[in-house]
Design an enzyme around this catalytic site. Structure first.
Site, PDB file in Angstrom:
ATOM      1  CB  SER A 401      -0.566   0.062   0.976  1.00 58.76           C
ATOM      2  OG  SER A 401      -1.881  -1.215   1.434  1.00 58.76           O
ATOM      3  CB  SER A 514      -1.075  -6.330  -6.166  1.00 54.39           C
ATOM      4  OG  SER A 514      -0.816  -5.710  -7.094  1.00 54.39           O
ATOM      5  CG  ASN A 517      -6.138 -10.724  -3.221  1.00 55.62           C
ATOM      6  OD1 ASN A 517      -7.678 -10.951  -1.734  1.00 55.62           O
ATOM      7  ND2 ASN A 517      -5.811 -11.021  -3.876  1.00 55.62           N
ATOM      8  CE1 TYR A 518      -0.943  -9.551   0.249  1.00 57.54           C
ATOM      9  CE2 TYR A 518      -1.337 -10.359  -1.983  1.00 57.54           C
ATOM     10  CZ  TYR A 518      -0.764 -10.911  -0.843  1.00 57.54           C
ATOM     11  OH  TYR A 518      -0.170 -11.516   0.024  1.00 57.54           O
ATOM     12  CG  LEU A 519      -2.521  -2.302  -4.410  1.00 58.51           C
ATOM     13  CD1 LEU A 519      -2.349  -1.787  -5.230  1.00 58.51           C
ATOM     14  CD2 LEU A 519      -1.097  -1.740  -3.267  1.00 58.51           C
TER      15      LEU A 519
END
Length: 560
Positions: A401, A514, A517-519
């Site tokens: 992020s 990403s 799931n990750y940002l």
């Protein structure tokens, strides 16, 4: 007086459950099972060694799975073919096994042609046929696609149980080609509240078990046969519980920002420790923090793929270089990560880390663990003592992020906004090793786009010539405006060239993983607001449903 942002944050805090996920009542109709296999028509046959063979239904169904994939490169891979043939023979009768000994002598041609004909027929359906199919699917959705959660109607995400087929996996997965067996009601555990109407299983079947666990968010579960992993039917991405869990995940990552410098100082001091476990933990944290490596030791029970993460790295996965490519203290990584995706990277590290890794490798052989005193549990236990809720995965979310936010600030060009966003997203995907194989149609689609670009260049050259001529002569009444034509051609050409650049740069990078799931989605939403970019350009409809909480509560000045 509270600001709008503070009010929204407070409301979300009030929605959170004190002891994690809990619901009072849950009622649903269970999962939707795929239809049973329908035998091949009499005029479609399988051949072995040039002779027609009538297969049993079980063997015929699996043969059709392979036939449907003959146009795909998977069926050319030795591992895929061997796994398929081994599992296919298990579905055969004793007589069939005695006859069918070699895959190379099998002729699936007529089965493949039948599949292609069905695909073509679906493409050429009439408007009435499409409408009938749409209505039939809607009927299924109405019956199985919703549940009552705490008396509120909620959409279920994946209410259809996946049909049987051949396992593909990602990368060079050692189990590719194995048979994913048909899931029966006897394999399925149902979860609902005690006072609800229990779902009725299909006729002639029963459920494996009925549970009443209000601390989990799944409605049904079963264990798939290939990797032995548990599959779940969950609420839709935009449900109340899902939104809360997402929000909590990113809030924990945001909290890490306030103490990450102290944590980094701590693990850098620990690099001097005389206790081997502390020193190994410090190096692992350095790798997880700087390279966004997964923690490791997360392999599913029964999984045979030789995949590793940071804590499960072995001697053969690491090569040390005192000097390489003009850099000192370089660690070369080469291993298979999650989904058998290769991680290969050459990274300059600080001297303390380099010396520590050299120490860890002493007197060890191929197959020995690099971190022989450490595992994921010990690592996460230490992290949770530094910050409540902190795990190795939180580092990955935080670094992904914060990298997006930094890259958006550095790369954003107002003339090519979406290209700028994708480049920032790509930086994160590279950090997290989110790779993909280039699409099969990549070269063809790029050639088509390049042809359009050349045609547009010719139009632009012609428009420039007409503009010069128009400046010399008075334009005849009713003629088109050459200046406007030139502007339009330049605008369209830039758009196509940006599209070509974007496709080329993304051909082997998976941006979606990403982003979903990750940002932290609030970074993207804030960027869209500041740049005047419609949120639809970044997130599709399903993704907008998943991140409805962020789209609703994010201010344009959001900082991760």
């Amino acid at each position: 007086m509270e600001t709008v942002k503070e009010v929204r944050t407070r409301r979300w805090e009030e929605k959170k459950y004190e002891d994690g996920v809990k619901w009072m009542s849950l009622e649903h109709n269970g999962p939707y099972f795929p239809p049973e296999y329908q035998p091949l028509p009499d005029d479609v046959s399988f051949y072995y060694n040039g002779k027609k063979v009538k297969l049993s239904l079980a063997a015929e169904e699996v043969a059709l799975f392979f036939a449907q994939m003959l146009d795909h490169e998977y069926t050319t891979k030795q591992v895929f073919r061997e796994n398929f043939f081994k599992d296919w023979r298990k579905e055969m009768t004793a007589e069939e096994r005695s006859l069918i000994q070699h895959l190379e002598k099998c002729d699936f041609g007529e089965l493949h042609n039948l599949h292609k004909a069905k695909v073509e027929a679906r493409k050429n359906m009439s408007k009435e046929e499409k409408q009938a199919l749409k209505e039939a699917n809607q009927k299924i959705t109405d019956e199985y696609g919703y549940c009552l959660l705490d008396r509120h109607k909620e959409r279920i995400g994946n209410f259809k149980i996946e049909p049987p087929g051949l396992f593909r996996g990602r990368g060079e997965h050692p189990k590719q080609g194995m048979l994913k067996k048909r899931v029966q009601p006897e394999d399925v555990i149902i979860n609902c509240s005690k006072d609800s109407r229990i779902p009725v299983p299909p006729a002639g079947h029963r459920w494996k078990e009925v549970r009443h666990d209000n601390t989990v968010t799944w409605l049904a579960s079963w264990t798939e046969n290939v990797q032995g992993s548990i599959k779940y039917i969950m609420l839709n991405a935009n449900s109340k519980l899902k939104g809360e869990k997402d929000w909590e995940k990113y809030e924990v990552a945001r909290k890490l920002k306030s103490c990450v410098d102290d944590i980094r100082d701590q693990y850098l001091r620990d690099l001097k420790s005389k206790e081997m476990v502390t020193r190994q933990r410090a190096v692992a944290l350095y790798f997880i923090d700087k390279l966004a490596l997964r923690a490791g030791n997360e392999k599913e029970e029964g999984e045979t793929a030789d995949t590793v993460g940071c804590c499960s790295l072995r001697v053969e996965h690491i090569t040390l270089h005192d000097q390489l490519d003009g850099n000192e203290c370089v660690v070369e990584f080469d291993f298979l990560g999650k989904d058998s995706i290769r991680y290969y990277n050459k990274v300059p590290v600080i001297k303390k880390v380099f010396k520590s890794v050299k120490l860890f490798l002493e007197n060890k052989e191929h197959g020995d663990d690099l971190f022989d005193r450490l595992n994921t549990s010990l690592l996460n236990k230490h992290l949770s003592s530094l910050m409540p809720g902190l795990t190795a995965k939180v580092f990955r979310t935080y670094n992904a992020s914060i990298t997006l936010q930094q890259q958006l600030k550095a790369l954003t060009n107002r003339k090519t906004k979406l290209l700028s966003y994708n480049r920032a997203n790509r930086a994160v995907a590279i950090l997290c090793n989110h790779q993909r194989a280039p699409p099969k149609t990549f070269e063809q689609s790029m050639a088509t786009l390049q042809t359009k670009i050349e045609a547009r260049k010719e139009q632009l050259a012609l428009a420039k010539t007409e503009l010069k001529q128009a400046k010399k002569e008075a334009k005849a009444k009713g003629n088109s405006d050459p200046k406007l034509q030139k502007y339009r051609c330049e605008e369209q050409l830039l758009k196509m060239e940006v599209q070509a650049t974007d496709r080329e740069e993304n051909k082997q990078i998976a941006l979606g993983t990403s982003k979903l799931n990750y940002l932290d989605p609030r970074i993207s939403v804030a960027w869209c607001k500041n740049m005047g970019v419609p949120i639809e350009k970044i997130y599709n409809k399903t993704q907008r449903e998943k991140f409805a909480w962020a789209i609703d509560m994010t201010e344009a000045d959001f900082e991760f």
